[in-house]
Design an enzyme around this catalytic site. Structure first.
Site, PDB file in Angstrom:
ATOM      1  N   GLY A 268      28.839   5.696  58.054  1.00 13.12           N
ATOM      2  CA  GLY A 268      28.193   4.468  57.621  1.00 13.12           C
ATOM      3  C   GLY A 268      29.141   3.710  56.432  1.00 13.12           C
ATOM      4  O   GLY A 268      28.566   3.072  55.387  1.00 13.12           O
TER       5      GLY A 268
ATOM      6  N   ASN B  97      27.293   9.838  54.458  1.00 13.07           N
ATOM      7  CA  ASN B  97      26.665   8.594  53.811  1.00 13.07           C
ATOM      8  C   ASN B  97      25.730   7.770  54.739  1.00 13.07           C
ATOM      9  O   ASN B  97      24.713   7.183  54.141  1.00 13.07           O
ATOM     10  CB  ASN B  97      27.678   7.615  53.218  1.00 13.07           C
ATOM     11  CG  ASN B  97      26.993   6.291  52.921  1.00 13.07           C
ATOM     12  OD1 ASN B  97      26.331   6.291  51.831  1.00 13.07           O
ATOM     13  ND2 ASN B  97      27.389   5.283  53.438  1.00 13.07           N
TER      14      ASN B  97
ATOM     15  N   TYR C  31      11.175   9.186  54.545  1.00 15.02           N
ATOM     16  CA  TYR C  31      12.332   9.038  54.019  1.00 15.02           C
ATOM     17  C   TYR C  31      12.705  10.027  52.828  1.00 15.02           C
ATOM     18  O   TYR C  31      13.653  10.762  52.625  1.00 15.02           O
ATOM     19  CB  TYR C  31      12.576   7.632  53.458  1.00 15.02           C
ATOM     20  CG  TYR C  31      14.050   7.418  52.624  1.00 15.02           C
ATOM     21  CD1 TYR C  31      15.136   7.377  53.467  1.00 15.02           C
ATOM     22  CD2 TYR C  31      13.967   7.538  51.378  1.00 15.02           C
ATOM     23  CE1 TYR C  31      16.262   7.101  52.811  1.00 15.02           C
ATOM     24  CE2 TYR C  31      15.100   7.064  50.750  1.00 15.02           C
ATOM     25  CZ  TYR C  31      16.446   7.050  51.549  1.00 15.02           C
ATOM     26  OH  TYR C  31      17.515   6.647  50.764  1.00 15.02           O
ATOM     27  N   ALA C  32      11.859  10.047  51.814  1.00 16.81           N
ATOM     28  CA  ALA C  32      11.704  10.991  50.890  1.00 16.81           C
ATOM     29  C   ALA C  32      11.917  12.567  51.148  1.00 16.81           C
ATOM     30  O   ALA C  32      12.642  13.303  50.876  1.00 16.81           O
ATOM     31  CB  ALA C  32      10.634  10.561  49.832  1.00 16.81           C
TER      32      ALA C  32
ATOM     33  N   LYS D 167      15.125  13.189  52.548  1.00 14.91           N
ATOM     34  CA  LYS D 167      16.227  13.515  51.710  1.00 14.91           C
ATOM     35  C   LYS D 167      15.811  14.742  50.905  1.00 14.91           C
ATOM     36  O   LYS D 167      17.051  15.348  50.477  1.00 14.91           O
ATOM     37  CB  LYS D 167      16.226  12.458  50.746  1.00 14.91           C
ATOM     38  CG  LYS D 167      16.728  11.236  51.372  1.00 14.91           C
ATOM     39  CD  LYS D 167      18.293  10.860  51.761  1.00 14.91           C
ATOM     40  CE  LYS D 167      18.838   9.843  52.268  1.00 14.91           C
ATOM     41  NZ  LYS D 167      20.132   9.976  52.865  1.00 14.91           N
TER      42      LYS D 167
END
Length: 258
Positions: free
Chosen positions: A15, A81, A149-150, A153
């Site tokens: 990325g 990334n 998303y959280a 991660k």
């Protein structure tokens, strides 16, 4: 930081053509590294060696690794990334199985696959650094905005810590960098979309979002280059004793001690 402290190092930044990834690629190149970037499509602004790859697809991860091996003979530093928020807000009822899988593939599995295929060479040479770019969301999920998303991660954080422990005596360091709100195109786009849907200005939208997280004590979003400078330090010889840690760069926004 010394301007030439990464001379001779081969670096892959996934990325790496926009936003934080581009800032990291530019920063490490300025420090003397030979930088390779990957993304699904090439940016017109890119000046580094570029390899197109969709890292959510196993065959393209393999092709990327093969090209790196054939052209560069391996890498010394890997910056995982690639990632992003791609699923809708609204909480658990809005998220389908496909949404969950999509977020996990992009933010977790892509890094796991790439690590697994590039690590044998690092272990063989008894040196290497892997940086996983996570997010403060991994420690502070907002159910109405970024639940999947959280979670992805948070899983990346846990995986990174486990991998660091496994590799500590093999000469390979593994670290995690967790940016907070950073002034990138996706962040600006997200703010604009959020504000439009709420019928408020982007400035008001930013205030609402920050209110949910306790605000940013420093009073502004991070610049991508500030994240890049932290990454530069962590991959440099100056950080040789660091592994397994998560470094938040969030202007003090995380309301936690650790």
């Amino acid at each position: 930081m010394e301007s030439n402290d990464l001379k001779g190092k081969r670096v892959l930044v996934t990325g790496g053509t926009k936003g934080i990834g581009k800032a990291i690629a530019d920063e490490l190149a300025q420090a003397g590294a030979a930088v390779i970037t990957s993304a699904r499509t090439k940016s017109a602004e890119g000046t580094h060696h570029f390899i197109a790859a969709d890292l959510t697809k196993a065959d393209q991860v393999l092709a990327l690794a093969n090209e790196i091996e054939n052209t560069f003979g391996g890498i010394d530093i890997l910056i995982n990334n690639v990632g992003g928020l791609t699923t809708p807000g609204g909480g658990h009822s809005t998220l389908t199985d496909a949404h969950w899988q999509q977020e996990l593939d992009l933010n977790l599995i892509s890094a796991i696959r790439l690590d697994r295929i590039l690590l044998p060479k690092m272990i063989e040479q008894k040196s290497g650094v892997i940086i996983h770019i996570s997010s403060v969301a991994g420690k502070q999920a907002l159910w109405n905005l970024n639940m999947a998303y959280a979670v992805s991660k948070a899983a990346l954080n846990s995986y990174s810590k486990a991998l660091a422990t496994e590799l500590a005596d093999k000469g390979v360091r593994v670290l995690t960098v967790s940016p907070g709100a950073t002034k990138t195109e996706p962040m600006i786009r997200f703010l604009n979309d959020y504000s439009t849907s709420a019928g408020i200005t982007p400035e008001e939208g930013m205030k609402q979002l920050m209110a949910q997280t306790g605000g940013i004590p420093i009073g502004r979003m991070a610049e991508p280059v500030e994240v890049a400078q932290l990454v530069h330090f962590l991959v440099s010889p100056s950080a040789a004793y660091l592994t397994g840690s998560i470094y938040a760069i969030d202007g003090g926004s995380l309301p936690v001690v650790s």
